[in-house]
Design a protein around this motif. Structure first.
Motif, PDB file in Angstrom:
ATOM      1  N   VAL A 170      61.207  63.375  -2.891  1.00  0.00           N
ATOM      2  CA  VAL A 170      59.821  63.654  -3.264  1.00  0.00           C
ATOM      3  C   VAL A 170      58.869  63.052  -2.239  1.00  0.00           C
ATOM      4  CG1 VAL A 170      58.071  63.382  -5.079  1.00  0.00           C
ATOM      5  CG2 VAL A 170      60.447  63.881  -5.699  1.00  0.00           C
ATOM      6  N   SER A 206      56.926  70.983 -11.183  1.00  0.00           N
ATOM      7  CA  SER A 206      56.628  69.584 -10.884  1.00  0.00           C
ATOM      8  C   SER A 206      56.925  69.222  -9.437  1.00  0.00           C
ATOM      9  CB  SER A 206      57.450  68.672 -11.805  1.00  0.00           C
ATOM     10  OG  SER A 206      58.830  68.755 -11.476  1.00  0.00           O
ATOM     11  N   ASP A 207      56.350  68.093  -9.003  1.00  0.00           N
ATOM     12  CA  ASP A 207      56.685  67.564  -7.678  1.00  0.00           C
ATOM     13  C   ASP A 207      58.158  67.183  -7.601  1.00  0.00           C
ATOM     14  OD1 ASP A 207      54.157  67.841  -6.537  1.00  0.00           O
ATOM     15  OD2 ASP A 207      53.484  65.866  -7.216  1.00  0.00           O
ATOM     16  N   TYR A 230      58.645  65.487   0.554  1.00  0.00           N
ATOM     17  CA  TYR A 230      57.896  66.671   0.150  1.00  0.00           C
ATOM     18  C   TYR A 230      56.394  66.386   0.041  1.00  0.00           C
ATOM     19  CZ  TYR A 230      55.965  70.397  -2.684  1.00  0.00           C
ATOM     20  OH  TYR A 230      55.160  71.411  -3.129  1.00  0.00           O
ATOM     21  N   LEU A 231      56.031  65.293  -0.600  1.00  0.00           N
ATOM     22  CA  LEU A 231      54.607  65.003  -0.781  1.00  0.00           C
ATOM     23  C   LEU A 231      53.907  64.774   0.551  1.00  0.00           C
ATOM     24  CD1 LEU A 231      54.628  62.718  -3.961  1.00  0.00           C
ATOM     25  CD2 LEU A 231      53.987  65.132  -3.787  1.00  0.00           C
ATOM     26  N   VAL A 267      55.097  74.833  -1.472  1.00  0.00           N
ATOM     27  CA  VAL A 267      53.786  74.388  -1.960  1.00  0.00           C
ATOM     28  C   VAL A 267      53.019  75.558  -2.560  1.00  0.00           C
ATOM     29  CG1 VAL A 267      51.548  73.429  -1.279  1.00  0.00           C
ATOM     30  CG2 VAL A 267      53.655  72.427  -0.384  1.00  0.00           C
ATOM     31  N   LYS A 285      53.463  68.211   1.958  1.00  0.00           N
ATOM     32  CA  LYS A 285      52.437  68.889   1.150  1.00  0.00           C
ATOM     33  C   LYS A 285      51.037  68.418   1.538  1.00  0.00           C
ATOM     34  CE  LYS A 285      51.173  69.415  -3.763  1.00  0.00           C
ATOM     35  NZ  LYS A 285      51.596  69.054  -5.144  1.00  0.00           N
ATOM     36  N   ARG A 286      50.881  67.110   1.705  1.00  0.00           N
ATOM     37  CA  ARG A 286      49.574  66.571   2.094  1.00  0.00           C
ATOM     38  C   ARG A 286      49.147  67.114   3.451  1.00  0.00           C
ATOM     39  NH1 ARG A 286      47.887  62.842   5.462  1.00  0.00           N
ATOM     40  NH2 ARG A 286      49.989  62.114   5.963  1.00  0.00           N
ATOM     41  N   ALA A 302      59.993  70.421  -6.884  1.00  0.00           N
ATOM     42  CA  ALA A 302      59.715  70.830  -5.501  1.00  0.00           C
ATOM     43  C   ALA A 302      60.401  69.896  -4.508  1.00  0.00           C
ATOM     44  CB  ALA A 302      58.202  70.835  -5.263  1.00  0.00           C
ATOM     45  N   GLY A 303      60.333  68.589  -4.797  1.00  0.00           N
ATOM     46  CA  GLY A 303      60.955  67.615  -3.905  1.00  0.00           C
ATOM     47  C   GLY A 303      62.454  67.788  -3.824  1.00  0.00           C
ATOM     48  N   CYS A 316      58.444  74.152   3.491  1.00  0.00           N
ATOM     49  CA  CYS A 316      57.606  73.526   2.472  1.00  0.00           C
ATOM     50  C   CYS A 316      56.297  74.285   2.242  1.00  0.00           C
ATOM     51  CB  CYS A 316      57.292  72.072   2.844  1.00  0.00           C
ATOM     52  SG  CYS A 316      58.573  70.913   2.300  1.00  0.00           S
ATOM     53  N   GLN A 319      54.476  76.371  -5.828  1.00  0.00           N
ATOM     54  CA  GLN A 319      54.107  75.344  -6.815  1.00  0.00           C
ATOM     55  C   GLN A 319      52.678  75.564  -7.311  1.00  0.00           C
ATOM     56  OE1 GLN A 319      53.817  71.280  -5.400  1.00  0.00           O
ATOM     57  NE2 GLN A 319      54.451  70.441  -7.380  1.00  0.00           N
TER      58      GLN A 319
END
Length: 541
Positions: free
Chosen positions: A244, A277-278, A247-248, A268, A251-252, A281-282, A264, A271
């Motif tokens: 995660v 959920s993250d 991934y985050l 994203v 995503k950012r 996705a993660g 990704c 999602q």
């Protein structure tokens, strides 16, 4: 009245228990069973693939194991795999309940272990466009660059060849999935990924996991009586943080417009639309990273081991490379003219299959095959090792012999989809609707690594400094679990000559012009399939 009802319930319960451990009528044959436990007492603690091969020799190409309350159907022939997992994939594409491997260690998120259904189809659909054959051809710049970085690593620090190989496959995957290169063979996140996958594989393939699957009541035991469950939860927490976290961060950067196009971006966007959920996705992105990093790396490590056990392979391969490429580094355009190298790839996948017993499928309704009854909910195992070592398919199967494929020009995907089961070269990538989506990427990874390493280096046996004798690795010395790899071994790796060493340095110097000061891509290679991330507008949502 109450006592009569109680007696009736006890009788029913005893009757149901009396059937536990028995082989159901009409099921394929298998080893004799014991009450309640069936064949659990026969399940090997180590090197399970060898026992499963012995049972195939004794009971035939389709046999059954009774594991407490569960039935496992074992397919040990190419024809049975084609007939059931491919041709009847509509009912053979689910997964059995894998409590420790999926529910606990993976939080229920791991796509490879998901039951067949809408959730699995959505996730597979998200990544399909990024991993098909057309898309795979656009990733060649990543594969080209990372294979040259690997050559430089072998040149400068050959003792770390295990780690150079793992960084190579990992960095290709991080670029495709997250948009960044992995630079260091000792990158902490790379080491965490390798360690975590190894431990997950051990847990998912352990006897404890099997026991909890066949006797679900044991799942309620407290942790002090079931310490493996506590360890699995701890492993999941670390894995979740890694997956995660990757991934985050992607995503950012994507939402800020600072990330390179990558898989990704599609995750994203999906999602945003479907609101998963993250964590989901993660794990989708993280397990893609895991699969892309591990399988090809383990296959390449197995290939290095094979060169040490069968040194004649190097000589034949290098003669072909010298004839076709001379002092020019090989590239993918050379593949049609390098049949022995192509054979090295196929033989590596056959000789040391990483998914040594496959990942079990599950049948979703009763079925009949070859006069046998296959009950709804039964696990269905693809006995990869037994098929790969069937002497009727591959004479002298434990010999590493690339020449057995000299006239076989199929890609791994073409082979897997061949209507003639006997013409499929190997089964590492699975079957049916569960066939690995990264199969095209893997072929490219293996060709560039194998052709370039053999073109550049002599890979020979180490010598024991005390005895003066050559050290020959043990081909049976593998890690344990769902996915295997040779355990550590040594090799004497040196450039074939000074010219090839200079070419490696020169090629890397030219490649460096594509990278910025942080050794990441200055700009995205032309032709990549991904669009940039674009947030959905209100009407689309």
């Amino acid at each position: 009245m109450v006592s009569i009802l109680a007696i009736a319930l006890v009788v029913i319960l005893l009757y149901q228990l009396s059937k536990v451990g028995r082989r159901p009528k009409g099921c394929p044959p298998g080893p004799p069973t014991l009450p309640l436990i069936g064949n659990l007492h026969l399940m090997p603690k180590k090197q399970g693939h060898l026992q499963f091969q012995k049972w195939a020799d004794e009971y035939g190409p389709i046999y059954s194991l009774v594991l407490g309350t569960q039935i496992m159907i074992v397919l040990s022939s190419d024809l049975a795999v084609k007939d059931l997992l491919d041709k009847r994939s509509g009912i053979y594409s689910s997964r059995p309940d894998m409590y420790l491997g999926q529910d606990i260690t993976s939080g229920g998120f791991r796509m490879v272990l998901m039951e067949y259904g809408e959730r699995w189809r959505i996730q597979r659909g998200i990544v399909h466009n990024s991993l098909n054959i057309k898309a795979s051809r656009t990733y060649v710049p990543y594969q080209d660059l990372e294979s040259k970085a690997m050559l430089l690593g072998f040149l400068e620090d050959p003792s770390q060849f295990f780690n150079h190989i793992r960084r190579y496959t990992n960095s290709i995957s991080t670029q495709m999935i997250f948009g960044f290169r992995t630079l260091d063979i000792h990158d902490p996140k790379l080491e965490r990924l390798i360690h975590g996958f190894e431990k997950w594989s051990e847990i998912a393939g352990s006897q404890s996991a099997a026991l909890l699957d066949v006797f679900p009541i044991l799942r309620h035991l407290p942790d002090f009586l079931l310490p493996v469950k506590k360890y699995a939860r701890e492993l999941h927490a670390k894995e979740y943080d890694l997956f995660v976290g990757h991934y985050l961060e992607a995503k950012r950067k994507l939402k800020e417009g600072k990330a390179k196009p990558c898989i990704c971006a599609d995750i994203v966007r999906a999602q945003d639309e479907m609101k998963f959920s993250d964590g989901a996705a993660g794990y989708l992105s993280g397990t893609l990273l895991e699969a892309g990093s591990d399988t090809s790396a383990s296959t390449l490590i197995g290939f290095i081991q094979a060169l040490l056990i069968f040194p004649e392979v190097s000589a034949l391969a290098q003669a072909e490379l010298d004839r076709v490429c001379g002092d020019r580094i090989p590239d993918l355009n050379d593949l049609p003219n390098l049949p022995y190298i192509r054979g090295c790839i196929k033989e590596s996948l056959r000789w040391m299959p990483t998914a040594i017993l496959g990942v079990p499928h599950a049948v979703i309704r009763d079925d009949e095959y070859s006069g046998y009854h296959i009950p709804k909910g039964a696990g269905v195992m693809l006995n990869v090792w037994a098929i790969h070592n069937d002497p009727s398919r591959h004479p002298d199967p434990r010999r590493f012999d690339p020449s057995r494929w000299i006239h076989n020009t199929q890609t791994s995907a073409e082979s897997a989809n061949n209507a003639d089961a006997s013409k499929r070269d190997q089964f590492v990538f699975g079957a049916g609707r569960r066939l690995c989506q990264g199969i095209h990427i893997a072929d490219g990874n293996l060709f560039l690594a194998i052709s370039r390493l053999l073109w550049a280096f002599d890979i020979r046996r180490s010598v024991n400094k005390f005895t003066g004798k050559e050290i020959i690795p043990d081909m049976e010395d593998l890690t344990e679990g769902l996915v295997v790899c040779p355990n550590l071994f040594s090799a004497d790796i040196k450039p074939r000559n000074s010219l090839k060493a200079e070419i490696i340095r020169s090629e890397w110097k030219k490649t460096m012009e594509l990278l910025d000061d942080d050794l990441q891509w200055k700009s995205v290679p032309e032709g990549l399939v991904w669009r940039d991330y674009e947030p959905l507008d209100t009407e689309e949502i």
